[in-house]
Design an enzyme around this catalytic site. Sequence first.
Site, mmCIF file in Angstrom:
data_model
loop_
_atom_site.group_PDB
_atom_site.id
_atom_site.type_symbol
_atom_site.label_atom_id
_atom_site.label_comp_id
_atom_site.label_asym_id
_atom_site.label_seq_id
_atom_site.Cartn_x
_atom_site.Cartn_y
_atom_site.Cartn_z
ATOM 1 N N HIS A 140 -16.413 69.784 165.681
ATOM 2 C CA HIS A 140 -16.644 68.356 165.887
ATOM 3 C C HIS A 140 -15.846 67.846 167.068
ATOM 4 C CE1 HIS A 140 -16.285 63.926 164.688
ATOM 5 N NE2 HIS A 140 -17.526 64.133 165.050
ATOM 6 N N SER A 145 -19.645 46.088 167.406
ATOM 7 C CA SER A 145 -18.997 45.759 168.679
ATOM 8 C C SER A 145 -19.695 46.407 169.860
ATOM 9 C CB SER A 145 -17.539 46.188 168.654
ATOM 10 O OG SER A 145 -17.445 47.592 168.661
ATOM 11 N N GLU A 176 -24.760 59.331 168.665
ATOM 12 C CA GLU A 176 -24.648 58.107 169.486
ATOM 13 C C GLU A 176 -25.072 58.311 170.937
ATOM 14 O OE1 GLU A 176 -21.557 59.032 167.903
ATOM 15 O OE2 GLU A 176 -21.992 57.979 166.048
ATOM 16 N N GLU A 196 -25.300 57.661 157.229
ATOM 17 C CA GLU A 196 -24.004 56.988 157.110
ATOM 18 C C GLU A 196 -24.155 55.508 156.751
ATOM 19 O OE1 GLU A 196 -22.118 57.570 160.892
ATOM 20 O OE2 GLU A 196 -23.531 56.315 161.967
#
Lengths: 762, 762
Positions: free
Chosen positions: A474, A219, A545, A569
Amino acid sequence: MKRKNFFLAFMLLPMAAMATEVKSPNGNVVLNFTIDDGRPTYTLSYKGKDVVRPSHLGLELAKDKHASMGMNERDLMDGFTLVKEETSTFDETWQPIWGETRDIRNHYVEYVAVLQQQWRSAPAKAASGMQLQPRQHRREILIRFRVYDDGIGFRYEFPQQQDLNYFLIKDERTEFAMAGDHTAWWLPGDYDTQEQETQETKLSEIRSRMQEAVNWGNSSVAVFSMTGVQTSLQMKSQDGLYINIHEAACADYATMHLELVDAKTTELTTKLMGGSNAYTPAPSTVPGGSPAGSYPLPQPFTFVSHLTPDATGLKGAMQTPCETPWRTIIVSDDARDMLSSNLILNLNEPCKLEDTSWIHPTKYCGVWWEMIVGKSSWNYTDEFPSIKLDNIDWTKVKPNGRHAANNEKVKRYIDFAAKNGLDQVLVEGWNVGWEDWANMWKRDVFDFQTPYPDFDIQMLNDYAHSKGVKLLMHHETSSSTQNYERHMEKAFQLMNKYGYDAVKTGYVGDIIPRGDHHYSQSMNNHYLYVVKEAAKHHIMVNAHEATRPTGLCRTYPNLVGNESARGTEYEAFGGSRPDHTCILPFTRLQGGPMDYTPGIFVTRLNTWSNNTSWARITIAGSLALYLTMYSPLQMAADLPENYEQFDDAFQFIRDVACDWDESIYLEAEPADYITVARKAKGTDNWFIGGKCDENGHKTNIKLDFLDKGKKYDCTIYADAKDAHYETNPQAYTITKRVVKQGDVLKLTEAPGGGFAVSLMAK
Amino acid sequence: MKRKNFFLAFMLLPMAAMATEVKSPNGNVVLNFTIDDGRPTYTLSYKGKDVVRPSHLGLELAKDKHASMGMNERDLMDGFTLVKEETSTFDETWQPIWGETRDIRNHYVEYVAVLQQQWRSAPAKAASGMQLQPRQHRREILIRFRVYDDGIGFRYEFPQQQDLNYFLIKDERTEFAMAGDHTAWWLPGDYDTQEQETQETKLSEIRSRMQEAVNWGNSSVAVFSMTGVQTSLQMKSQDGLYINIHEAACADYATMHLELVDAKTTELTTKLMGGSNAYTPAPSTVPGGSPAGSYPLPQPFTFVSHLTPDATGLKGAMQTPCETPWRTIIVSDDARDMLSSNLILNLNEPCKLEDTSWIHPTKYCGVWWEMIVGKSSWNYTDEFPSIKLDNIDWTKVKPNGRHAANNEKVKRYIDFAAKNGLDQVLVEGWNVGWEDWANMWKRDVFDFQTPYPDFDIQMLNDYAHSKGVKLLMHHETSSSTQNYERHMEKAFQLMNKYGYDAVKTGYVGDIIPRGDHHYSQSMNNHYLYVVKEAAKHHIMVNAHEATRPTGLCRTYPNLVGNESARGTEYEAFGGSRPDHTCILPFTRLQGGPMDYTPGIFVTRLNTWSNNTSWARITIAGSLALYLTMYSPLQMAADLPENYEQFDDAFQFIRDVACDWDESIYLEAEPADYITVARKAKGTDNWFIGGKCDENGHKTNIKLDFLDKGKKYDCTIYADAKDAHYETNPQAYTITKRVVKQGDVLKLTEAPGGGFAVSLMAK
């Protein structure tokens, strides 16, 4: 050692239109610069072979309603005269805080061209309605080239001046005219994702491959052209040159893509009367841009820079004095030089942090892979169709029973890390908000403060510290950067309070504020803002990212890692090709280390989960990645129980360093194989890794880099004879012997396999 | 006193399409609600006269690539059935932290309609490429009406449910069908400015007046339609009804404008085959919107809501449970009821701050007017064509000699404030960055931390405190909200450190992040975020250029003021019409107090500066504004030396309160005159103010509101007989007498003038 000599500086106003030639220190790389009909133009050659044919330089500026306030609108494209040139040499050796080598030499010949535009403006009405009087304008920009033995960097510089104070960039129009139909390893140009599989095609085939190259189901896809590709772009010419185009020191500026002008572009342009896919962004996305076709189309095989836009379609808001990032071209006839090049680091500014004592290489494991695979979850409850952080009493919600970041499991990982000498344990899903965190345009998605009720943050940190281990924080932002910036200071304070010194950040999904893109000027500013703020708290950053890196880790070495590519991943999302990791060091790793999260031992995920994906690698290949994918931050990504099945192989992960005094690339060919030997920092120990593609690889490693007279305990982790990434990935051999300088290791890598060697000085 | 009784609750599935009638407590206001061919529809009447003719309610939703993730796309416009109704009464009296009255009664009849949509979706492919299976959908929304004796409020409510979790608003389509061609006092609809002069026209004349109504030279202008107007919109019908449309409690939602459907709209729609200016936003600004003309055009004289978009053209991102702001219609046949209405405050949530002891009404003066007029400057130096905060050593720059916020001048203002009982001194231009602060798309424009070298922040605060005065902080953001949010916490800490307890914020220029608008959902969230964060630091906020208020000061009473309209500064930018201040209380002030900065005594600015503008008001009129323009924050805006010339008149500013136990509007007519009497909080003293337009006004004030048997020292500040706002503004009389209940004051207000009266209980 630092020398800087100006040996040539002269001035003519304007200068004759003759080309200036600038040679690299060893003379292999030659730059030519000239003004071609008012347009700055350069060429590049390597050992006499064309690398870049005549290519124009310039920027198109956007109209703005504030023109009357001093905003510039006239393009920085043509009408230039060369008014001054300066050439100098620079030679310095510096030491990175962490890296592949202890010393890095920064040796180049610098050439600066000072360019002037003069014009008389016509009377005009600004967008604001203000009447603008005609007047004489004069402005100067600089183009600064640094010519190295392994390539060049160049950038535009905009001094502060009356006629160039503020400007908006419609697009940068830097050309890279390739000399032939090279083979290229490329990713589809995209404003928001760089997690595709790399494509290997001729330049002329990019257009026809584009449709299948894009993962349309993602997306985040924001593809802008059928010939747009990302940098770092690795190419190989038919005459054996390796050429890499990327950028260095991209901070408060949009990330550059490359749009190829091919034969079809020319055809389309002719057909569309002045329109071209290289030069006609949709009018709706470029406010007030100059008409399409203002500047002639370059020849086929020319890449033209294409910056990432903001929500309004603009590519940048600039205030002088300022400069663009460096545009880099690394070139050699030896593929290994692509991997050992420090050109991009050298073009970045020296370290700006005064105290770096708190920055350290890190090996870690983490509560992560089992969620990626789908066996457990980040979120704590499935009770609500959606959640609002303020409205939920977490002590009263019904747990889903699948939440991984719980006390028991985290303690298990801490124990595993302590036992195996791993420094840290990453825990994802520790904080509330994961119930509906992605793709819902939720601004207030996380607070980065509140643990789920089954994660006792005080106890777990205390427990970890008692065993000499730290937890690794995280912060998934869900790309709601406004929300992250609102909470960041308190989030870092919380880290300081509990003793975290590193954070993995994430930017999954669409950027909020809406309309912005992951690689825009404002987002690049954001990523660096986070790094700088983290440094104030002595926190290392590993941003996922985020924009592909451009060597900023030299300046801010607490930026210890990035994802910014297709990581491990994806082995759980359908898999990546076996040659993927033989490409990344040529492309993604040019700008800085990747948190690839290697180390998958149990490649068939359905043996312990419902996931039918499988990792296309052997165990020996997995070990090799700790050498071939350089990073000061290395994960052992598989589950503790999976490692415990193969504890003899895991010994290599226990042993391997992640900071180095020396690195020697022994063999390399993009998408085929990479072999590297590295000397662990501050020791006499060496480690060697070799990784190959689906075809396997045979190698003879001559150990002539070892210290003369010294003996080494050598342990070889190799693919077994019948090993194969698909059919027999867990077949490996471990051989021990004693070796000395000059000995030769004969090694065979299985399809999708590799090897790892440790050489411990006796 | 708080009562809430459900006296009617029944359920039918679906209910018959008959109208439900809901009457206000005294029966004057009557709401009718029904479902008209699947669309929710309401009417409103006052004492039997039509206020709103049948008008539809609904929202159009935008398509999103995340539809497959649960995003909703089907409009909330039609296909509704009424499945449940609830009616109840509510009667409560509450006390505001500050206000026009000590007690506010909140008395209404509430009607809730529960509406259901059911449909079966067709098989479809989501924008993400995911295949969506057909299935049965059912969702419910509520429309909640509160019917008061002076009007109604209603809003849409979206409960959390499986089929309505997240949605994007293409636009809200709330209709307000007026019953005739009313006279309206309106501002051009605009996403970024509300500082225009109010227009007075018939509804049918809005379109033809629009072109001249817009100040096109203002670079912030973002007009969206030739019939778009702002709220609060005041109207008067030919049969004598005063009608006001606005909104209440607009927090994390875009500000509403109104777009009028007029005869021309109908004509254009017919011509354009289904298109209409009310229902066809440019396709490029509404991603994936449903086709134009999906819903039939309302009748002429209907206003349709039009929300402020974000950078992508979307109007809102919502997550259930949530609701829209209240849409308010205040109505009466007595103009004074428009001014005394508490409907908007009542529709806001009660105070959410636990401790409000630090919030206090404030009178202040400030280093401000002389910069507005142009006699001195905010910036410290003219040395650089542009500045970057990090690059400048402020101790070494060359001062321009015009910098107003210097130690000497600020001390002069502190002395003036101390001498005259003013609480605070605003100082603008104290902090570095004013050299090129506006309209340059500079993100990092201010740090809100660093004083100019001639502003000794420690000394000046100490000096002020030693005299019982505080400084009032100023944070001009230049609309770079990201920058402000990055620095805000430290800026508030700095305020706490030096003893500031109030901040004037500013949002001049274009929003950064680029493409966003001043009145969008995200900006409205930002303004409230600032108020909430400020409250944590016990800081009061007075936000200029922010969204026009909607009563949120009830919930967050540290929001003590806003500008959000054309303030006194425009008297130095060419002037405002004399009737301007007789309109604002009917429009802008409906949502909350305005920091109008009244008190100009020397109206001809060229008598002390080079500014040729002049204020269209008399001195007596200026005094009246402290009563007629209610605010808990009141400035004495003129220069100390200007006040010192008229110290006897300034006595009124020294005396006047700015917090009240009681307020009685004695006379009012929009754009003509307003007369109000107010009783100072916690005292027996009264103050009366009257302000009129350019025509002058005569009034007889019967003092029947005074306490029986008590005597009052009455001081009357009135226009002299020959006073006139243009030719003789400084002619005033001061008369003293003793009065008692029942006495009558006969007063004459000059053109552009007014009067002020103090009544001090003996």
